[in-house]
Scaffold this motif. Structure first.
Motif, short mmCIF file in Angstrom:
data_model
loop_
_atom_site.label_atom_id
_atom_site.label_comp_id
_atom_site.label_asym_id
_atom_site.label_seq_id
_atom_site.Cartn_x
_atom_site.Cartn_y
_atom_site.Cartn_z
N THR A 145 -1.63 4.57 0.57
CA THR A 145 -3.01 4.74 0.16
C THR A 145 -3.89 4.97 1.39
O THR A 145 -3.71 4.33 2.42
N ILE B 223 2.63 4.12 -1.69
CA ILE B 223 2.57 4.73 -3.02
C ILE B 223 3.95 5.08 -3.51
O ILE B 223 4.34 4.78 -4.64
N GLU C 299 0.80 -1.22 0.00
CA GLU C 299 0.00 0.00 0.00
C GLU C 299 0.83 1.28 0.00
O GLU C 299 0.28 2.38 -0.02
N SER D 243 -0.80 -0.18 -4.29
CA SER D 243 -0.43 0.84 -5.27
C SER D 243 0.79 0.35 -6.03
O SER D 243 1.63 -0.37 -5.48
N ASN E 17 -3.49 3.31 -8.05
CA ASN E 17 -4.02 2.65 -6.85
C ASN E 17 -5.13 1.67 -7.18
O ASN E 17 -5.95 1.93 -8.07
N ASP F 3 -4.15 9.76 -0.56
CA ASP F 3 -2.98 9.25 0.13
C ASP F 3 -2.87 9.83 1.53
O ASP F 3 -3.49 10.85 1.85
#
Length: 397
Positions: free
Chosen positions: A358, A211, A209, A364, A341, A347
C-alpha cells in the motif's frame, strides 16, 4: 531548535559556547558534539554541510538493520532483487511505506523429477501462455478439463489448509512456504508460482501492508500481524488457485474488520456469478461493499481466467466502473480475488520487483477462489472442506 542537554558544548561552526542543538540530530539520537550551535544564524549558515550527517546516519541505520536481519537467517540467505533474478547481501535502500521491510530469502526449493512441470519450471519463462489465443478468447472448458480442475483445486485447498495450520507468532513465512511446497509435492503437484517469471518461492505470503505477491522470507510473524497465503497448484495439466488472509495471534479490531469485509466482498461477488452476468458487475458489487466499510479496492491487480494456463482471459477487475467486456457462460473458469485496503487504493512496488504494498503503509487483505460457471449458477472449485481449519470467527455464528 531545542535546548541542548549539555552545557559544555561548543558551536559546530564558530567554536563559541553553544546551547542549541539540531532537532534532526536529536531525533536520530546522534552525538551532541558536532550538532550544537550558538545561534540560529550559525545553524542556518551550516545547514548545507551539516545535513549530510543525517543522510549518513540513515544509511548506517539501514545497513545495521540489514545486518540484524541477516543474523536471523543462515549466511547463505540473501535479499531478492530484479524480480527474482538476482540476490544481494544488503538490504536495498528504499523509502518503505510502512513498518515492514524484506528479509533474506532461502534458495529455491527443489521439485522431484517425476513431478509434471509447467513450461517455466526450468528457465523461468512461460512459453505457451503469453501468445495463446486464450489471452483474448474466454475458453469454455470440456467436461474432461473440468474434472481435472476439480481435482487440482481440491489439492490446492488442502495445501492452503496445511499452511493455515502452522500460522502463529514466531513462524517465518519461509516456513509457511516449506509447508506449501512439501504438501504440493506430496500430492503429486507442482507449486505454480515457483520460477514463474523467476518468482523464487512456491507460494506468496503477504503480511500487513503487502497487497499481493509477497516473497516468503526469514521474517518471523508477530502477534497482531495479518498474513495472506496465496497457493496455486499445477496438477494433471491444469492450475487451481486460491488464497486467504489469516490472523496471527490477537489482532486489533480494525484489522479484524478489514479481513472480514474482504471475505464478504468475495462472497458477495461469487453470489452473482451465473450465465448471462457481465464480468464488469463483479467490480461493482465488491466496490460497493468495501466503500460501505470505509475501505478501498486495489485497481492494479485483478482476477483472471485459469485452466491449462495459469493466467488468461477473462480479466476480472474488482473496482467499480471498470471497462471489462463480456458475459459469463457455462464452462468458464476464472478467479475472483479482491484486494481491499484500509487506506487508499494506490500501491507501490518494492525493490524485489514482486512485492506490491500500500502506498500509505496501511494494511491490506485478500481472499480468492477459483470458480466454474455452471448452467444454473456457480461452483466454487476451491471451496472450504469439512476438514478445513476453523480460522475465521465470523463463520462460527
Amino acid at each position: 531548535m531545542s535546548g541542548a542537554t549539555e552545557t559544555s558544548l561548543t558551536c559546530a561552526r564558530c567554536g563559541k559556547p553553544a546551547n542549541l542543538q539540531c532537532p534532526k540530530c536529536v531525533e536520530l539520537k546522534l552525538p551532541c558534539e558536532g550538532a550544537a550551535f550558538c545561534t540560529q544564524d550559525c545553524f542556518k549558515a551550516s545547514w548545507s554541510s551539516h545535513k549530510s550527517i543525517h543522510q549518513k546516519a540513515k544509511l548506517s541505520c539501514e545497513n545495521d538493520t540489514g545486518a540484524e536481519q541477516n543474523s536471523v537467517a543462515p549466511n547463505d540467505w540473501l535479499y531478492c532483487t530484479r524480480k527474482g533474478q538476482s540476490r544481494t547481501p544488503k538490504l536495498p535502500i528504499f523509502d518503505w511505506t510502512g513498518t515492514l521491510k524484506p528479509y533474506p530469502i532461502s534458495k529455491p526449493r527443489l521439485v522431484p523429477a517425476h513431478i509434471d512441470k509447467p513450461d517455466w519450471a526450468i528457465d523461468g519463462t512461460p512459453k505457451i501462455e503469453p501468445s495463446s489465443d486464450l489471452q483474448r478468447v474466454v475458453e469454455i472448458k470440456t467436461p474432461e478439463q473440468i474434472e481435472r480442475m476439480r481435482e487440482t483445486c481440491r489439492i490446492a485447498r488442502e495445501v492452503l489448509d496445511a499452511a493455515a495450520r502452522v500460522i502463529r507468532p514466531g513462524v517465518t513465512t519461509d516456513e509457511i512456504d516449506a509447508v506449501v511446497h512439501e504438501a504440493t509435492i506430496a500430492a503429486g503437484g507442482y507449486p505454480s508460482p515457483l520460477n514463474y517469471y523467476f518468482f523464487p518461492k512456491s507460494c506468496c505470503t503477504s503480511v500487513n501492508e503487502v497487497i499481493c505477491h509477497g516473497i516468503p522470507d526469514a521474517r518471523k510473524l508477530e502477534d497482531g500481524d495479518i498474513v495472506n497465503v496465496d497457493v496455486t497448484v499445477y496438477f494433471k495439466g491444469v492450475h487451481g488457485d486460491l488464497n486467504e488472509t489469516f490472523f496471527v495471534g490477537t489482532v486489533d479490531e480494525a484489522s479484524r474488520q478489514l479481513v472480514q469485509c474482504t471475505y464478504e466482498c468475495l462472497e458477495k461477488a461469487i453470489a452473482i456469478v451465473k450465465p448471462g452476468v457481465r464480468f464488469r458487475e463483479i467490480g461493482e458489487i465488491i466496490n460497493r461493499h468495501a466503500l460501505m466499510s470505509g475501505l478501498s479496492v486495489v485497481k492494479s491487480y485483478c482476477g483472471h481466467g485459469i485452466g491449462e494456463l495459469f493466467h488468461c482471459a477473462p480479466n476480472i477487475p474488482h473496482y467499480a466502473r471498470n471497462k471489462m467486456v463480456g458475459i459469463m457462460k457455462p464452462g468458464q473458469t476464472f478467479t475472483i480475488e479482491p484486494m481491499i485496503n484500509a487506506g487508499n487504493w494506490r500501491d507501490r512496488m518494492w525493490p524485489d520487483g514482486w512485492t506490491a504494498v500500500t502506498a500509505d503503509g496501511k494494511r491490506s487483505a485478500q481472499f480468492e477462489h477459483t470458480l466454474l460457471v455452471t448452467e444454473t449458477g456457480v461452483e466454487v472449485l476451491t471451496a472450504r472442506l469439512p476438514t478445513s481449519p476453523d480460522m475465521f470467527p465470523w463463520l462460527k455464528s
